[in-house]
Scaffold this active site. Structure first.
Site, short mmCIF file in Angstrom:
data_model
loop_
_atom_site.label_atom_id
_atom_site.label_comp_id
_atom_site.label_asym_id
_atom_site.label_seq_id
_atom_site.Cartn_x
_atom_site.Cartn_y
_atom_site.Cartn_z
N HIS B 56 1.81 -11.99 -37.38
CA HIS B 56 2.21 -12.96 -36.35
C HIS B 56 1.00 -13.56 -35.64
CE1 HIS B 56 6.09 -11.30 -37.11
NE2 HIS B 56 5.80 -10.13 -36.58
N HIS B 218 10.21 -12.52 -39.01
CA HIS B 218 9.89 -11.56 -40.06
C HIS B 218 10.29 -12.05 -41.43
CE1 HIS B 218 10.12 -8.99 -36.44
NE2 HIS B 218 8.98 -8.60 -36.95
#
Lengths: 232, 333
Positions: B56, B218
């Site tokens: 991320h 995700h």
């Protein structure tokens, strides 16, 4: 149970037995998990308990409760995902109850503390299709057998394992409400929960160890026996 | 699929090694995937920490520094860090004033932070936790009970970090974090799936003419698959969902974020921002500040998320307070 040396030996023997069993059941647990989860439960549990068993040299001078706490922290570091906190964190937390040594009373307190922490952390109840479905009947049966029925710990543990086994069977027909399996909704029906199953395997090894150290054999409930088998 | 990596298993370790060389003001805790500010623990200050799976970037370690985070724990790609590493982080940054953990609502993250807080509590560290759940797309998902925590988390880092830098106590820092969480909403979309280093192929299949609406971070599929739309149509869809859920209306002030998922050029994010701002203008909502960029990504996914934070004077002060981190700098006035 007897003196602290015997208790320590028993805890280490139980850990060895659990590690060995989870190694044997690794593929089975991962198969169960691949049906409704992310297919790593067997290898995660095997890795965690095997790492803990490798620490036997550190255990030589430790009190039983500290050994149990170390098992918990080792699982936290090595199991990963949600299972690390659920199994390891709960063992770590419950180890405080064994501060005064392992007796019938402290083992009940340990079991209750472990169950409370699992429920609290995971937010699951009976019927959510999780390890809680095996744990709740097992812990309640153990407590009742010792406190109300006045059974010896070995017999109480045998009854608890039977109760866990029926709990595992109960997870098959129900819909998952927690964890990754819940995303499957109705497609999770018909699959046995891997967490409940690994919980049963651990309890069976605790019973086998207890039979050795408390010097006795106990009969398992025939109804429960053979219902949850890895070669099924 | 081509990736600029060596072994998939070494991605996080090598990324962190490279990061501390690029940013010598950060320090890696020995034997862990935890980075902390080099001067941690900072005397007299509540520490603010975060953590979660890798993939991320610049979240999480990109926000380490004066005015934001004191510690950031990196899990494996899209996997929560373990509780013992989180505990190591908490212990390393605690200056005796306590530690606030900013956690995104994913089951693994929440459980590992809970366990870490318990471990740190056994060592007498004062730990509090807030759980960010800004994603309006889902009530429950593959990874969560309840809404996911996504890009709005960066506003929580900024405001809680600024509050801690002012010398506020742990309760006050937590209260500000919760205020941000109560007032921020986000929704995301994907033009492509991301490719994790382990798997080496797209996490979900998406046709040339299809997009996913309501994604998390995700690589999980979204809540709705749709035919490709124009940037304006996509922005409308995301923004309407966000504004309706936040129940923000005429005369209120907001800070917006158009966040890239890692694979989308800034030019396209600015196009989204243009439409977002015109929609806010039509509704009489005033934008106090507009953030555009890659703040919380999903590896190489193409797509974006739109976040809206309702602000008052306190939050405006905290958002405007100085911050010096690898990914975000706010200069002194």
């Amino acid at each position: 149970m007897a003196d602290v040396d015997t208790q320590r030996d028993a805890v280490i023997a139980a850990l060895d037995n659990v590690a060995e069993r989870l190694t044997a059941e690794k593929s089975y647990l991962t198969d169960l998990d691949s049906a409704i989860g992310d297919a790593d439960h067997g290898s995660n549990m095997q890795r965690g308990f095997s790492k803990a068993a490798e620490k036997r040299d550190e255990f030589a001078d430790m009190d039983p409760d500290d050994i149990v706490k170390t098992i918990g922290t080792t699982l936290i570091s090595n199991v990963g995902g949600a299972s690390g906190p659920l199994y390891g964190g709960s063992i770590m937390f419950a180890s405080q109850e064994l501060d005064g040594g392992i007796t019938a009373e402290t083992s009940v307190a340990f079991a209750e503390a472990y169950l409370d922490k699992v429920k609290d952390r995971g937010g699951a109840q009976v019927g959510s299709k999780t390890m809680v479905d095996a744990l709740v009947p097992a812990v309640h049966t153990y407590k009742k057998s010792i406190e109300q029925d006045d059974l010896p710990p070995l017999e109480a543990l045998a009854k608890a394992v039977d109760a866990a086994e029926r709990g595992v069977q109960f997870t098959t027909p129900i819909k998952a409400l927690k964890g990754r399996a819940s995303f499957l909704d109705w497609r999770s029906v018909g699959h046995q929960d891997p967490g409940a199953t690994s919980t049963l395997f651990i309890m069976e090894e605790l019973l086998a160890t207890a039979e050795e150290y408390l010097d006795g054999d106990v009969e398992r409930d025939a109804r429960a026996a053979d219902a949850v088998r890895r070669d099924e | 699929m081509k990736k600029l990596i060596n072994e998939p298993g070494d991605v996080v370790d090598e990324m962190l090694d490279g990061m501390v060389v690029a940013h010598p003001e950060l320090r890696r805790l020995d034997g862990t995937n935890v980075l902390v500010r080099g001067d941690a623990p900072v005397d007299g200050k509540v520490a603010v920490v975060s953590g979660g799976g890798s993939g991320h970037e610049p979240t999480h370690a990109g926000y380490l520094g004066d005015g934001m985070l004191d510690g950031a724990a990196a899990g494996e790609v899209f996997t929560s860090p373990t509780a013992d590493q989180l505990n190591d982080m908490i212990q390393a940054v605690d200056a005796g004033e306590g530690v606030l953990c900013v956690v995104k609502n994913y089951e693994g993250d929440v459980m590992n932070f809970d366990t870490a807080a318990e471990m740190a509590g056994m060592e007498d560290v004062d730990v509090e936790q807030v759980v960010v759940n800004d994603d309006v797309a889902v009530e429950d998902s593959l990874y969560t009970s309840g809404r996911r925590g996504v890009a709005g988390t960066i506003f929580v880092h900024k405001c809680a970090g600024a509050k801690a830098a002012e010398g506020a106590d742990l309760g006050e820092v937590k209260a500000v974090a919760e205020k941000v969480i109560d007032n921020v909403r986000t929704m995301g979309m994907a033009l492509t799936s991301c490719v994790t280093p382990d798997k080496g192929e797209p996490t979900f299949d998406l046709g040339e003419d299809e997009i996913e609406l309501g994604i998390g971070i995700h690589g999980e599929p979204g809540t709705e698959r749709a035919d490709i739309m124009s940037a304006d149509e996509i922005t409308e869809h995301l923004t309407e969902n966000v504004l309706d859920d936040l129940e923000v209306g005429e005369g209120e002030e907001v800070v917006t974020m158009v966040n890239g998922m890692g694979g989308t050029p800034l030019s396209e994010l600015y196009i989204v921002n243009r439409k977002l701002q015109s929609m806010l203008g039509d509704r009489g909502i005033e934008t106090w500040d507009a953030w555009v960029g890659d703040y919380m990504t999903s590896l190489d996914m193409m797509g974006c998320s739109v976040s809206v934070l309702r602000v008052d004077d306190e939050l405006k002060d905290l958002l405007g307070a100085p911050a010096h981190t690898p990914a975000l700098t706010v200069a002194e006035e």
